[in-house]
Motif scaffolding. Structure first.
Motif, short mmCIF file in Angstrom:
data_model
loop_
_atom_site.label_atom_id
_atom_site.label_comp_id
_atom_site.label_asym_id
_atom_site.label_seq_id
_atom_site.Cartn_x
_atom_site.Cartn_y
_atom_site.Cartn_z
N GLY A 248 0.78 -1.24 0.00
CA GLY A 248 0.00 0.00 0.00
C GLY A 248 0.80 1.28 0.00
N ASN A 249 2.13 1.20 0.13
CA ASN A 249 2.97 2.40 0.18
C ASN A 249 3.69 2.62 -1.15
OD1 ASN A 249 2.43 2.98 2.96
ND2 ASN A 249 3.81 1.31 3.51
N ASP A 250 3.79 3.87 -1.57
CA ASP A 250 4.46 4.24 -2.82
C ASP A 250 5.96 4.01 -2.69
OD1 ASP A 250 5.54 5.45 -5.06
OD2 ASP A 250 4.19 7.16 -5.02
N VAL A 251 6.49 3.06 -3.48
CA VAL A 251 7.90 2.68 -3.36
C VAL A 251 8.82 3.81 -3.82
CG1 VAL A 251 9.58 0.87 -3.88
CG2 VAL A 251 7.16 0.34 -3.91
N ARG A 252 8.31 4.68 -4.70
CA ARG A 252 9.13 5.80 -5.18
C ARG A 252 9.58 6.67 -4.01
NH1 ARG A 252 4.99 8.00 -9.70
NH2 ARG A 252 3.67 7.78 -7.87
N HIS A 253 8.69 6.85 -3.05
CA HIS A 253 8.96 7.79 -1.95
C HIS A 253 9.29 7.09 -0.62
CE1 HIS A 253 7.55 10.76 -4.76
NE2 HIS A 253 6.34 10.23 -4.79
N TYR A 254 8.72 5.91 -0.40
CA TYR A 254 8.84 5.29 0.91
C TYR A 254 9.57 3.95 0.90
CZ TYR A 254 5.23 8.77 1.80
OH TYR A 254 4.54 9.95 1.88
N GLY A 255 10.01 3.50 -0.27
CA GLY A 255 10.70 2.22 -0.35
C GLY A 255 12.21 2.37 -0.19
N SER A 256 12.84 1.36 0.40
CA SER A 256 14.30 1.35 0.48
C SER A 256 14.87 1.05 -0.91
CB SER A 256 14.76 0.28 1.46
OG SER A 256 14.41 -1.02 0.95
N GLN A 257 16.19 1.24 -1.06
CA GLN A 257 16.82 0.92 -2.34
C GLN A 257 16.64 -0.55 -2.67
OE1 GLN A 257 21.18 0.88 -2.80
NE2 GLN A 257 20.93 2.17 -4.59
N GLY A 258 16.73 -1.40 -1.63
CA GLY A 258 16.54 -2.83 -1.85
C GLY A 258 15.14 -3.14 -2.34
N GLN A 259 14.12 -2.49 -1.77
CA GLN A 259 12.75 -2.70 -2.21
C GLN A 259 12.55 -2.20 -3.64
OE1 GLN A 259 10.75 -0.72 1.15
NE2 GLN A 259 9.69 -2.66 1.55
N GLN A 260 13.17 -1.07 -3.96
CA GLN A 260 13.05 -0.53 -5.32
C GLN A 260 13.66 -1.48 -6.34
OE1 GLN A 260 14.87 3.33 -4.95
NE2 GLN A 260 13.02 4.30 -4.16
N ARG A 261 14.81 -2.04 -6.01
CA ARG A 261 15.50 -2.96 -6.92
C ARG A 261 14.71 -4.26 -7.06
NH1 ARG A 261 21.60 -3.09 -7.64
NH2 ARG A 261 21.99 -0.94 -8.22
N THR A 262 14.15 -4.74 -5.95
CA THR A 262 13.38 -5.97 -6.00
C THR A 262 12.12 -5.77 -6.84
OG1 THR A 262 14.18 -6.58 -3.81
CG2 THR A 262 12.27 -7.77 -4.62
#
Length: 343
Positions: A248-262
């Protein structure tokens, strides 16, 4: 170069020409560079043109694609010796999914990178979308040119309305097809991402059109004076975006680098599966120096996911982990633009 139907490795130091090989193959499949380069930028310095020739085996039948890139003219393309007039005629001869380090930053990059992803993928599997997108971009360019000259042209009002009708026609179709594409992708990506994160995360892609299809006509009128004032078109699918939501959270703003890469890895693996479903065949996978950018868990997941797909991998050296974890059927060494098959 003759590639093995399974896994191919191209290695060499940086700036030797490894990516040029993949770029040439991608050009043959899509008429475009995966890097967004213009034709003249892909021709060797000091030369006026270049020639790419590829033989593709599909359903047991060989097809030859010839492409001439020219500095000051449109490219020429022929399939099996017959010139084609429209790029759409080439699509479907070979389908390629391209994965590069830049793709790992698609989540945090600007909207243009995400629109590029949609456009490159949809254009390969949907000829109507490719035609609509090509026409939309032409109309948008002409409309913007008129807007810059608006106060000097007597026919500006009537001409603008003609361009508006065409912009609406192609733009509404683009919005509709992008929406369907994202819905299809969502059905695939959720399971892949859950598996990749051990069921800890749910990933959903949300399409964020700049304007809803049914309101495009009204918005185009509402923005007209602003468009004239600024000399550009301020509303339309050329400003669309997509959003990635993890739990439910916007990865662009609230995701870690690891989450963005995954999330980016999940997106690419979903792309492979979607192409399979659309064309009822496996695409060819290009991994351009991307494995070194992933940690061991993501490397393993990626390599486990691509069994049975013809794959071309580039890297700077014959790394031990490739030897240990990946069966390589053919190896090429690139030195200063020259290629040597080593097995």
């Amino acid at each position: 170069m003759e590639f093995n139907p399974d896994t191919n490795l191209i290695y060499g130091d940086n700036a030797q020409g490894k990516t040029n090989i993949l770029e040439a193959a991608y050009m043959v499949a899509t008429t475009k560079s995966h890097r967004g380069s213009k034709d003249r930028e892909m021709i060797r310095f000091g030369e006026e043109e270049s020639h790419i020739k590829a033989v593709v085996t599909k359903d047991g039948v060989n097809h030859r694609v010839d492409m001439h890139l020219k500095k000051h003219k449109n490219k020429g393309i022929a399939i099996d010796g017959l010139p084609i007039r429209r790029a759409a005629e080439l699509f479907g001869v070979v389908n390629i999914v391209f994965f590069s380090p830049e793709d790992l930053t698609i989540i945090k990059d600007g909207p243009a990178a995400r629109r590029k992803f949609i456009d490159l993928e949809l254009s390969q599997i949907d000829k109507i979308y490719l035609s609509d997108l090509t026409n939309y971009n032409k109309v948008l360019s002409q409309r913007n040119k008129l807007l810059k000259e608006y106060e000097y042209r007597k026919d500006a009002q009537d001409t603008l309305e003609v361009w508006d009708l065409q912009l609406l026609r192609y733009g509404m179709s683009i919005i509709e097809r992008r929406s369907s594409f994202i819905m299809e992708l969502n059905q695939i990506i959720q399971e892949i991402h859950k598996h990749l994160t051990g069921n800890r995360e749910e990933l959903i892609i949300s399409y964020e059109p700049d304007v809803e299809k049914d309101f495009f006509a009204n918005e185009l009128v509402a923005y007209r004076q602003k468009d004239i004032r600024y000399g550009t078109t301020n509303v339309g699918p050329h400003k669309d975006d997509i959003c990635f939501l993890i739990n439910g959270n916007d990865v662009r703003h609230y995701g870690s680098q690891g989450q963005q890469r995954t999330a980016a890895l999940s997106l690419k693996l979903s792309e492979i599966e979607l192409v399979k479903q659309r064309i009822h065949d496996d695409p060819i996978l290009f991994l351009d120096d991307v494995l070194s950018e992933l940690d061991s868990n993501r490397q393993n997941f990626l390599l486990d996911s691509i069994h049975g797909i013809q794959t071309v991998v580039t890297c700077t050296g014959m790394d031990e982990w490739i030897r240990n974890r990946m069966v390589v059927n053919k190896v090429f060494h690139v030195v200063e633009g020259s290629v040597k098959a080593e097995n």
